[in-house]
Write a protein that holds these residues in place. Sequence first.
Motif, PDB file in Angstrom:
ATOM      1  N   SER A 126       0.860  -1.176   0.000  1.00  0.00           N
ATOM      2  CA  SER A 126       0.000   0.000   0.000  1.00  0.00           C
ATOM      3  C   SER A 126       0.901   1.233   0.000  1.00  0.00           C
ATOM      4  O   SER A 126       1.772   1.361  -0.840  1.00  0.00           O
ATOM      5  CB  SER A 126      -0.906  -0.039   1.238  1.00  0.00           C
ATOM      6  OG  SER A 126      -1.799   1.032   1.268  1.00  0.00           O
ATOM      7  N   TYR A 136      -5.167   0.051   8.097  1.00  0.00           N
ATOM      8  CA  TYR A 136      -5.035  -0.886   6.984  1.00  0.00           C
ATOM      9  C   TYR A 136      -5.956  -2.072   7.245  1.00  0.00           C
ATOM     10  O   TYR A 136      -5.889  -2.694   8.305  1.00  0.00           O
ATOM     11  CB  TYR A 136      -3.595  -1.391   6.862  1.00  0.00           C
ATOM     12  CG  TYR A 136      -2.600  -0.289   6.607  1.00  0.00           C
ATOM     13  CD1 TYR A 136      -2.283   0.100   5.312  1.00  0.00           C
ATOM     14  CD2 TYR A 136      -1.987   0.375   7.668  1.00  0.00           C
ATOM     15  CE1 TYR A 136      -1.371   1.119   5.074  1.00  0.00           C
ATOM     16  CE2 TYR A 136      -1.082   1.398   7.435  1.00  0.00           C
ATOM     17  CZ  TYR A 136      -0.777   1.764   6.139  1.00  0.00           C
ATOM     18  OH  TYR A 136       0.121   2.776   5.910  1.00  0.00           O
ATOM     19  N   ASN A 139      -7.014  -8.782   4.261  1.00  0.00           N
ATOM     20  CA  ASN A 139      -7.861  -9.966   4.170  1.00  0.00           C
ATOM     21  C   ASN A 139      -7.201 -11.128   4.906  1.00  0.00           C
ATOM     22  O   ASN A 139      -6.100 -10.982   5.457  1.00  0.00           O
ATOM     23  CB  ASN A 139      -8.192 -10.296   2.706  1.00  0.00           C
ATOM     24  CG  ASN A 139      -6.973 -10.670   1.878  1.00  0.00           C
ATOM     25  OD1 ASN A 139      -5.924 -11.075   2.397  1.00  0.00           O
ATOM     26  ND2 ASN A 139      -7.097 -10.525   0.568  1.00  0.00           N
ATOM     27  N   VAL A 145      -6.285  -4.732   1.531  1.00  0.00           N
ATOM     28  CA  VAL A 145      -7.383  -4.504   0.592  1.00  0.00           C
ATOM     29  C   VAL A 145      -7.815  -3.043   0.569  1.00  0.00           C
ATOM     30  O   VAL A 145      -8.322  -2.571  -0.445  1.00  0.00           O
ATOM     31  CB  VAL A 145      -8.591  -5.434   0.856  1.00  0.00           C
ATOM     32  CG1 VAL A 145      -8.203  -6.881   0.613  1.00  0.00           C
ATOM     33  CG2 VAL A 145      -9.139  -5.258   2.245  1.00  0.00           C
ATOM     34  N   GLU A 146      -7.618  -2.348   1.677  1.00  0.00           N
ATOM     35  CA  GLU A 146      -7.899  -0.912   1.720  1.00  0.00           C
ATOM     36  C   GLU A 146      -7.066  -0.267   2.808  1.00  0.00           C
ATOM     37  O   GLU A 146      -6.730  -0.899   3.806  1.00  0.00           O
ATOM     38  CB  GLU A 146      -9.382  -0.638   1.983  1.00  0.00           C
ATOM     39  CG  GLU A 146     -10.252  -0.953   0.780  1.00  0.00           C
ATOM     40  CD  GLU A 146     -11.558  -0.211   0.787  1.00  0.00           C
ATOM     41  OE1 GLU A 146     -11.543   1.032   0.945  1.00  0.00           O
ATOM     42  OE2 GLU A 146     -12.581  -0.877   0.650  1.00  0.00           O
ATOM     43  N   ALA A 147      -6.761   1.010   2.605  1.00  0.00           N
ATOM     44  CA  ALA A 147      -6.042   1.800   3.604  1.00  0.00           C
ATOM     45  C   ALA A 147      -6.804   3.101   3.801  1.00  0.00           C
ATOM     46  O   ALA A 147      -7.401   3.629   2.853  1.00  0.00           O
ATOM     47  CB  ALA A 147      -4.618   2.078   3.134  1.00  0.00           C
ATOM     48  N   PHE A 148      -6.801   3.582   5.034  1.00  0.00           N
ATOM     49  CA  PHE A 148      -7.554   4.778   5.376  1.00  0.00           C
ATOM     50  C   PHE A 148      -6.669   5.735   6.160  1.00  0.00           C
ATOM     51  O   PHE A 148      -6.014   5.332   7.117  1.00  0.00           O
ATOM     52  CB  PHE A 148      -8.775   4.415   6.227  1.00  0.00           C
ATOM     53  CG  PHE A 148      -9.731   3.502   5.501  1.00  0.00           C
ATOM     54  CD1 PHE A 148     -10.730   4.025   4.692  1.00  0.00           C
ATOM     55  CD2 PHE A 148      -9.624   2.131   5.622  1.00  0.00           C
ATOM     56  CE1 PHE A 148     -11.602   3.194   4.013  1.00  0.00           C
ATOM     57  CE2 PHE A 148     -10.496   1.288   4.948  1.00  0.00           C
ATOM     58  CZ  PHE A 148     -11.489   1.816   4.137  1.00  0.00           C
ATOM     59  N   GLU A 158     -17.133   3.927   5.291  1.00  0.00           N
ATOM     60  CA  GLU A 158     -16.220   3.292   4.347  1.00  0.00           C
ATOM     61  C   GLU A 158     -15.274   2.292   5.024  1.00  0.00           C
ATOM     62  O   GLU A 158     -14.958   1.243   4.466  1.00  0.00           O
ATOM     63  CB  GLU A 158     -15.438   4.321   3.522  1.00  0.00           C
ATOM     64  CG  GLU A 158     -14.558   5.260   4.322  1.00  0.00           C
ATOM     65  CD  GLU A 158     -15.193   6.594   4.691  1.00  0.00           C
ATOM     66  OE1 GLU A 158     -14.466   7.597   4.677  1.00  0.00           O
ATOM     67  OE2 GLU A 158     -16.396   6.632   5.024  1.00  0.00           O
ATOM     68  N   LEU A 159     -14.848   2.603   6.243  1.00  0.00           N
ATOM     69  CA  LEU A 159     -13.995   1.668   6.980  1.00  0.00           C
ATOM     70  C   LEU A 159     -14.808   0.455   7.421  1.00  0.00           C
ATOM     71  O   LEU A 159     -14.387  -0.685   7.258  1.00  0.00           O
ATOM     72  CB  LEU A 159     -13.341   2.357   8.186  1.00  0.00           C
ATOM     73  CG  LEU A 159     -12.476   1.470   9.085  1.00  0.00           C
ATOM     74  CD1 LEU A 159     -11.359   0.788   8.302  1.00  0.00           C
ATOM     75  CD2 LEU A 159     -11.898   2.277  10.223  1.00  0.00           C
ATOM     76  N   SER A 161     -17.432  -0.743   6.018  1.00  0.00           N
ATOM     77  CA  SER A 161     -17.736  -1.542   4.822  1.00  0.00           C
ATOM     78  C   SER A 161     -16.560  -2.434   4.452  1.00  0.00           C
ATOM     79  O   SER A 161     -16.743  -3.601   4.094  1.00  0.00           O
ATOM     80  CB  SER A 161     -18.090  -0.641   3.640  1.00  0.00           C
ATOM     81  OG  SER A 161     -19.303   0.015   3.869  1.00  0.00           O
ATOM     82  N   ALA A 162     -15.356  -1.887   4.532  1.00  0.00           N
ATOM     83  CA  ALA A 162     -14.152  -2.674   4.220  1.00  0.00           C
ATOM     84  C   ALA A 162     -14.003  -3.825   5.219  1.00  0.00           C
ATOM     85  O   ALA A 162     -13.680  -4.948   4.836  1.00  0.00           O
ATOM     86  CB  ALA A 162     -12.908  -1.788   4.236  1.00  0.00           C
ATOM     87  N   ARG A 165     -16.521  -6.537   4.442  1.00  0.00           N
ATOM     88  CA  ARG A 165     -16.130  -7.345   3.275  1.00  0.00           C
ATOM     89  C   ARG A 165     -15.098  -8.397   3.636  1.00  0.00           C
ATOM     90  O   ARG A 165     -15.223  -9.555   3.235  1.00  0.00           O
ATOM     91  CB  ARG A 165     -15.622  -6.452   2.152  1.00  0.00           C
ATOM     92  CG  ARG A 165     -16.729  -5.758   1.379  1.00  0.00           C
ATOM     93  CD  ARG A 165     -16.227  -5.123   0.087  1.00  0.00           C
ATOM     94  NE  ARG A 165     -15.143  -4.154   0.274  1.00  0.00           N
ATOM     95  CZ  ARG A 165     -15.306  -2.889   0.634  1.00  0.00           C
ATOM     96  NH1 ARG A 165     -16.516  -2.402   0.862  1.00  0.00           N
ATOM     97  NH2 ARG A 165     -14.267  -2.096   0.758  1.00  0.00           N
TER      98      ARG A 165
END
Length: 170
Positions: A126, A136, A139, A145-148, A158-159, A161-162, A165
């Motif tokens: 990332s 972070y 998975n 998969v996502e970083a905020f 949004e966090l 939701s990640a 998932r």
Amino acid sequence: MLAPASAVAAECPAFLNHDLRKLHSSDSVNLCDVASGKPMLVVNTASRCGYTGQFEGLEALHREYSDKGLVVVGFASDDFRQEAATEEEAANVCFKNFGVTFTMIAPTAVTGNDANPVFKAINSQSSQPNWNFHKYVLNARGEVVEAFPSRVKPDASELRSAVERVVADR
């Protein structure tokens, strides 16, 4: 039936297979022991930062999703010069002021060449944190998969939701 320990270790990403000292403790934790095959939320923290109140939201995520497999790990760091002067003070902020029960790692570097092995791997997947409380979502295979950034609070849609998932994909 439980998988043999050797099978679990084989599934664990190498970057998690390190003994890391817990905050204000002589005990260590190997993240393969607590997170192998599980989604993770990894956060670099500091106890004297304007975002320190996010410990409360991180603890809420830990309590809500731990039974669904999510592992929350905080890495205390002074990379941005906002960590407490002592580990005792940092531990008081985490454990007493905010009631943190998720795993907290003793102060360590999270940026640059001195970053600990976990953050070296995360940073290569990332981007390295540019401030405290960068989050972070990984998975169950240890992939980011996502970083905020810091400004995204733990209860932000949004966090969440990640997190939903990666917990569902487990």
